[in-house]
Design a protein around this motif. Structure first.
Motif, PDB file in Angstrom:
ATOM      1  N   LEU A 182      -4.702  -3.487  -3.151  1.00 59.96           N
ATOM      2  CA  LEU A 182      -3.612  -2.535  -2.970  1.00 59.96           C
ATOM      3  C   LEU A 182      -3.868  -1.597  -1.790  1.00 59.96           C
ATOM      4  CD1 LEU A 182      -3.245  -1.471  -6.709  1.00 59.96           C
ATOM      5  CD2 LEU A 182      -1.994  -3.266  -5.522  1.00 59.96           C
ATOM      6  N   ALA A 219     -10.023   8.704  -6.328  1.00 59.16           N
ATOM      7  CA  ALA A 219      -8.597   9.043  -6.482  1.00 59.16           C
ATOM      8  C   ALA A 219      -8.152   8.816  -7.927  1.00 59.16           C
ATOM      9  CB  ALA A 219      -7.752   8.203  -5.532  1.00 59.16           C
ATOM     10  N   SER A 220      -8.741   7.805  -8.578  1.00 60.23           N
ATOM     11  CA  SER A 220      -8.392   7.533  -9.979  1.00 60.23           C
ATOM     12  C   SER A 220      -8.856   8.653 -10.902  1.00 60.23           C
ATOM     13  CB  SER A 220      -9.044   6.227 -10.450  1.00 60.23           C
ATOM     14  OG  SER A 220      -8.549   5.151  -9.726  1.00 60.23           O
ATOM     15  N   PHE A 269       0.465  -1.131 -10.479  1.00 64.54           N
ATOM     16  CA  PHE A 269      -0.293  -2.353 -10.191  1.00 64.54           C
ATOM     17  C   PHE A 269       0.571  -3.589 -10.440  1.00 64.54           C
ATOM     18  CE2 PHE A 269      -3.464  -5.636 -11.320  1.00 64.54           C
ATOM     19  CZ  PHE A 269      -4.156  -5.657 -10.116  1.00 64.54           C
ATOM     20  N   ALA A 322       3.124  -3.793  -7.527  1.00 69.08           N
ATOM     21  CA  ALA A 322       2.479  -4.102  -6.243  1.00 69.08           C
ATOM     22  C   ALA A 322       1.868  -5.509  -6.267  1.00 69.08           C
ATOM     23  CB  ALA A 322       1.427  -3.060  -5.924  1.00 69.08           C
ATOM     24  N   SER A 323       1.327  -5.908  -7.409  1.00 67.61           N
ATOM     25  CA  SER A 323       0.745  -7.259  -7.508  1.00 67.61           C
ATOM     26  C   SER A 323       1.817  -8.322  -7.331  1.00 67.61           C
ATOM     27  CB  SER A 323       0.093  -7.480  -8.867  1.00 67.61           C
ATOM     28  OG  SER A 323      -0.851  -6.520  -9.082  1.00 67.61           O
ATOM     29  N   MET A 356     -17.733   6.716  -6.798  1.00 67.40           N
ATOM     30  CA  MET A 356     -17.389   7.238  -8.135  1.00 67.40           C
ATOM     31  C   MET A 356     -18.493   8.153  -8.675  1.00 67.40           C
ATOM     32  SD  MET A 356     -14.527   6.019  -9.419  1.00 67.40           S
ATOM     33  CE  MET A 356     -14.613   5.885 -11.198  1.00 67.40           C
ATOM     34  N   GLY A 365      -8.520  11.672 -10.251  1.00 64.96           N
ATOM     35  CA  GLY A 365      -7.584  12.787 -10.102  1.00 64.96           C
ATOM     36  C   GLY A 365      -8.179  13.963  -9.358  1.00 64.96           C
ATOM     37  N   GLN A 368     -11.967  -8.959 -11.371  1.00 63.97           N
ATOM     38  CA  GLN A 368     -11.125  -7.917 -10.796  1.00 63.97           C
ATOM     39  C   GLN A 368     -10.764  -6.868 -11.846  1.00 63.97           C
ATOM     40  OE1 GLN A 368      -7.265  -8.865  -9.169  1.00 63.97           O
ATOM     41  NE2 GLN A 368      -7.472  -7.286  -7.615  1.00 63.97           N
ATOM     42  N   PHE A 399      -0.833   3.945 -13.396  1.00 60.99           N
ATOM     43  CA  PHE A 399      -1.371   2.907 -12.524  1.00 60.99           C
ATOM     44  C   PHE A 399      -0.993   1.496 -12.993  1.00 60.99           C
ATOM     45  CE2 PHE A 399      -4.643  -0.131 -11.277  1.00 60.99           C
ATOM     46  CZ  PHE A 399      -4.482  -0.060  -9.910  1.00 60.99           C
ATOM     47  N   VAL A 406       2.441   1.731  -3.376  1.00 55.30           N
ATOM     48  CA  VAL A 406       1.480   2.274  -4.345  1.00 55.30           C
ATOM     49  C   VAL A 406       1.320   3.777  -4.125  1.00 55.30           C
ATOM     50  CG1 VAL A 406      -0.972   2.288  -4.983  1.00 55.30           C
ATOM     51  CG2 VAL A 406       0.214   0.119  -4.691  1.00 55.30           C
ATOM     52  N   GLY A 427     -12.038   3.369 -12.520  1.00 54.09           N
ATOM     53  CA  GLY A 427     -11.200   4.379 -13.168  1.00 54.09           C
ATOM     54  C   GLY A 427      -9.726   4.056 -13.244  1.00 54.09           C
ATOM     55  N   ALA A 428      -9.355   2.793 -12.961  1.00 54.93           N
ATOM     56  CA  ALA A 428      -7.930   2.458 -12.947  1.00 54.93           C
ATOM     57  C   ALA A 428      -7.288   2.642 -14.317  1.00 54.93           C
ATOM     58  CB  ALA A 428      -7.735   1.026 -12.469  1.00 54.93           C
ATOM     59  N   ARG A 438      -3.661   9.951 -10.863  1.00 54.29           N
ATOM     60  CA  ARG A 438      -4.293   9.552  -9.598  1.00 54.29           C
ATOM     61  C   ARG A 438      -3.851  10.439  -8.438  1.00 54.29           C
ATOM     62  NH1 ARG A 438      -6.613   5.131  -8.061  1.00 54.29           N
ATOM     63  NH2 ARG A 438      -5.439   5.013  -6.139  1.00 54.29           N
ATOM     64  N   PHE A 452     -19.147  -2.438 -20.483  1.00 54.92           N
ATOM     65  CA  PHE A 452     -17.977  -3.284 -20.208  1.00 54.92           C
ATOM     66  C   PHE A 452     -17.881  -4.461 -21.183  1.00 54.92           C
ATOM     67  CE2 PHE A 452     -18.677  -1.178 -16.119  1.00 54.92           C
ATOM     68  CZ  PHE A 452     -17.439  -0.599 -15.979  1.00 54.92           C
ATOM     69  N   PHE A 479     -10.539   4.662  -3.666  1.00 54.99           N
ATOM     70  CA  PHE A 479      -9.719   4.308  -4.836  1.00 54.99           C
ATOM     71  C   PHE A 479     -10.285   4.913  -6.124  1.00 54.99           C
ATOM     72  CE2 PHE A 479      -8.483   1.753  -8.429  1.00 54.99           C
ATOM     73  CZ  PHE A 479      -7.143   1.517  -8.216  1.00 54.99           C
ATOM     74  N   HIS A 485       0.829  -1.206   0.000  1.00 53.16           N
ATOM     75  CA  HIS A 485       0.000   0.000   0.000  1.00 53.16           C
ATOM     76  C   HIS A 485       0.870   1.265   0.000  1.00 53.16           C
ATOM     77  CE1 HIS A 485      -3.107   2.834   0.926  1.00 53.16           C
ATOM     78  NE2 HIS A 485      -2.491   3.183   2.031  1.00 53.16           N
ATOM     79  N   THR A 526     -13.622 -10.459  -5.160  1.00 52.55           N
ATOM     80  CA  THR A 526     -12.911 -10.312  -6.438  1.00 52.55           C
ATOM     81  C   THR A 526     -12.843  -8.846  -6.865  1.00 52.55           C
ATOM     82  OG1 THR A 526     -14.936 -10.524  -7.721  1.00 52.55           O
ATOM     83  CG2 THR A 526     -13.753 -12.557  -7.247  1.00 52.55           C
ATOM     84  N   GLN A 527     -13.540  -7.998  -6.124  1.00 55.00           N
ATOM     85  CA  GLN A 527     -13.599  -6.599  -6.547  1.00 55.00           C
ATOM     86  C   GLN A 527     -12.726  -5.678  -5.722  1.00 55.00           C
ATOM     87  OE1 GLN A 527     -18.019  -5.881  -7.390  1.00 55.00           O
ATOM     88  NE2 GLN A 527     -17.774  -7.925  -6.560  1.00 55.00           N
ATOM     89  N   LEU A 547     -11.671  -2.989 -11.417  1.00 59.14           N
ATOM     90  CA  LEU A 547     -10.648  -1.940 -11.477  1.00 59.14           C
ATOM     91  C   LEU A 547     -10.970  -0.945 -12.584  1.00 59.14           C
ATOM     92  CD1 LEU A 547      -7.360  -3.978 -10.937  1.00 59.14           C
ATOM     93  CD2 LEU A 547      -8.234  -2.175  -9.464  1.00 59.14           C
ATOM     94  N   ASP A 548     -11.428  -1.457 -13.714  1.00 58.65           N
ATOM     95  CA  ASP A 548     -11.782  -0.584 -14.830  1.00 58.65           C
ATOM     96  C   ASP A 548     -12.938   0.332 -14.434  1.00 58.65           C
ATOM     97  OD1 ASP A 548     -13.317   0.047 -17.450  1.00 58.65           O
ATOM     98  OD2 ASP A 548     -11.359  -0.638 -18.134  1.00 58.65           O
ATOM     99  N   THR A 608       2.339  -8.891  -3.802  1.00 57.39           N
ATOM    100  CA  THR A 608       1.227  -9.469  -3.034  1.00 57.39           C
ATOM    101  C   THR A 608       0.766 -10.833  -3.558  1.00 57.39           C
ATOM    102  OG1 THR A 608      -0.347  -8.241  -4.383  1.00 57.39           O
ATOM    103  CG2 THR A 608       0.294  -7.235  -2.296  1.00 57.39           C
TER     104      THR A 608
END
Lengths: 253, 253
Positions: free
Chosen positions: B89, B102-103, A143, A146-147, B151, B105, A202, A139, A129, A210-211, A217, B55, B99, A126, B84-85, A206-207, A150
């Protein structure tokens, strides 16, 4: 023990880049040092590094366990097949330069593994990141790094859950090596397939958060850095560069 | 009301699949809508959520035919399996919820305010300092919904969001949806829980084998409730009353 361990040691409190720089210096330094004494000092540095992070016992145990097969292989290969002169060790005559070579290579591996495990145990993913986010690193790259830090603890946690579930259904883990190897199937298959299935969700999550966006960020709590740590990181870089310069100068001589 | 998503005769097929997961689907989601989507397992409810939020096929792959117009700037999505979501991090629930903002900005204060508001909406302020991976399934479910809400999405798609919740927490979560919709969000809710969906939905669609087989008010579409099942078992002719007040009206007639 592989993975981050909560703590308050100087390495835990240091900026993540500093701890990673120390680990990186051990890694790159290992390839610049070529004599047993030098590599011995490198291993000692790695031990001090782990002790500073207060993870010496757990990291050293794992490092020894991981590098032991390599040590054995190196001693057998270089000791038996190395150049003259040879020294008698009981019924076998081992190559003296071969043993020295094995010590250098084994020491390097141990120092690298110990340094890596210490970094894993003391760098909070953390905080890393947050540090990278504060520096404006995209990002995707954050990621990825950091991945990597972890993934092992997460897989281990998941493997434990699957193992417990399979044992509840009658999976037996004891017995001969063949029986143990056979028991690996019911563990490995759900581990890999489950991880793959969850990755899809996942990625979507994340998408959706806004990843993948183009905005820079916002870092919420970037770890504090200092001029001293900044200077230390540059000094480590210079030290590694000097070690390589010395290595090449010696090679030319 | 503003149409946020318009689907006209949309057919979607996953990569490698022979049959489409959605076939000839037309619907419109407007700001303020809470649209319940029901159907048996494999009916295409989850796919409809992914297609309506953009998506699919963008992230999950596959091919889309027909016309899709998404006017929503941001779409949030929540799946039934909350673990899974997680980003994996963040070391606290606050950071996990923050998160997304923050993405985008946003300034730090705005990010924290958005996270705080979302946590208050889901009544999870007391979890702010907890480690996400140490939460129960129910707590985690509310955290991921809060993370999606933070978000401030124009369209929020939830796939069986109460799967991990106890009845009380499920009621509380469903009660939040009309509040979210009243703020201008279009809510798309895939759920097998007709009772709770009927209480909060403004419209409903039922899917079977990827096709819309019923569309209208919750009373017309959500016929798989306890009351409807009792009425069916009692030999009552269709359309079946779906809740107690409509059963009483039928009896009075």
């Amino acid at each position: 023990m592989i993975g981050y361990v909560d703590g308050t040691s100087p390495l835990h409190r240091a900026h993540p880049y500093t701890t990673l720089a120390l680990s990186g210096a051990l890694l790159f330094g290992a390839f610049a040092l070529t004599r047993p004494l030098e590599v011995g000092l490198l291993v000692l540095t790695a031990v001090l590094f782990a002790a500073t992070g207060r993870v010496l016992r757990s990291s050293a145990q794992t490092a020894l366990l991981l590098s032991l097969p390599i040590w054995i292989l190196l001693f057998v290969l270089h000791g038996l097949l190395g150049a003259e002169p040879r020294m008698a060790f009981g019924p076998v005559a081992l190559s003296v330069p071969g043993i020295a070579r094995a010590l250098v290579l084994g020491g390097r591996v141990t120092a690298i593994v110990l340094g890596f495990l210490t970094a894993l145990a003391t760098v909070s993913p953390h905080r890393l990141v947050e540090a990278m986010t504060a520096d404006g690193v995209p990002f995707g790259r954050t990621f990825l790094l950091a991945s990597t830090l972890t993934v092992l603890p997460r897989m281990r946690e998941r493997a434990t859950q699957i193992l417990e579930a399979q044992q509840c259904r009658g999976l037996r883990l004891g017995g001969s090596i063949v029986a143990r190897l056979r028991a690996l199937g019911p563990l490995a298959l759900p581990l890999v397939l489950g991880a793959l299935a969850e990755v899809d969700e996942q990625v979507l999550a994340l998408d959706a958060r806004g990843a993948a966006g183009s905005a820079r960020r916002t870092a919420l709590d970037p770890p504090p850095d200092s001029r001293a740590q900044h200077a230390l990181r540059w000094a480590l870089l210079a030290l590694v560069a000097a070690a390589y310069a010395w290595k090449f100068w010696r090679m030319r001589g | 009301m503003t149409a946020l998503v318009v689907l006209e005769r949309v057919t979607f097929t996953y990569a490698g699949a022979v049959r489409p997961a959605l076939a000839d689907v037309s619907l419109e989601i407007a700001a303020g809508d809470v649209m319940a989507v029901t159907g048996e397992s494999g009916a295409g409810t989850s796919t409809l959520l992914l297609v309506a939020t953009g998506f699919a096929p963008r992230v999950v792959g596959g091919t889309l035919a027909g016309t899709r117009r998404i006017a929503a700037r941001r779409c949030g999505v929540v799946f039934a399996r909350p673990w899974t979501q997680l980003t994996g991090l963040c070391s606290t629930v606050r950071d996990e919820v923050a998160f997304g903002p923050a993405s985008l900005g946003l300034p730090r204060a705005a990010v924290l305010a958005a996270a705080r508001n979302a946590m208050e909406t889901l009544h999870i302020e007391q979890l702010a300092g907890r480690e996400p991976s140490h939460l129960s399934g129910g707590e985690l479910q509310r955290v991921v919904v809060a993370a999606a809400l933070a978000m401030r999405p124009d369209v929020l798609a939830l796939d069986d969001p109460a799967a991990e919740l106890d009845p009380e927490a499920a009621d509380a979560l469903y009660d939040v949806l009309p509040v979210v919709a009243a703020a201008g969000t279009g809510v798309l809710l895939a759920t097998p829980d007709s009772e709770r969906a009927g209480r909060v939905a403004t419209r409903a669609v039922a899917l079977a084998s990827g096709r819309i087989v019923a569309e209208g008010s919750p009373a017309e579409v959500l016929t798989d409730t306890e009351v409807a099942r009792i009425a069916r078992a009692a030999g009552c002719p269709p359309p079946y009353p779906w809740d107690v007040p409509s059963l009483l009206r039928r009896v009075e007639r």
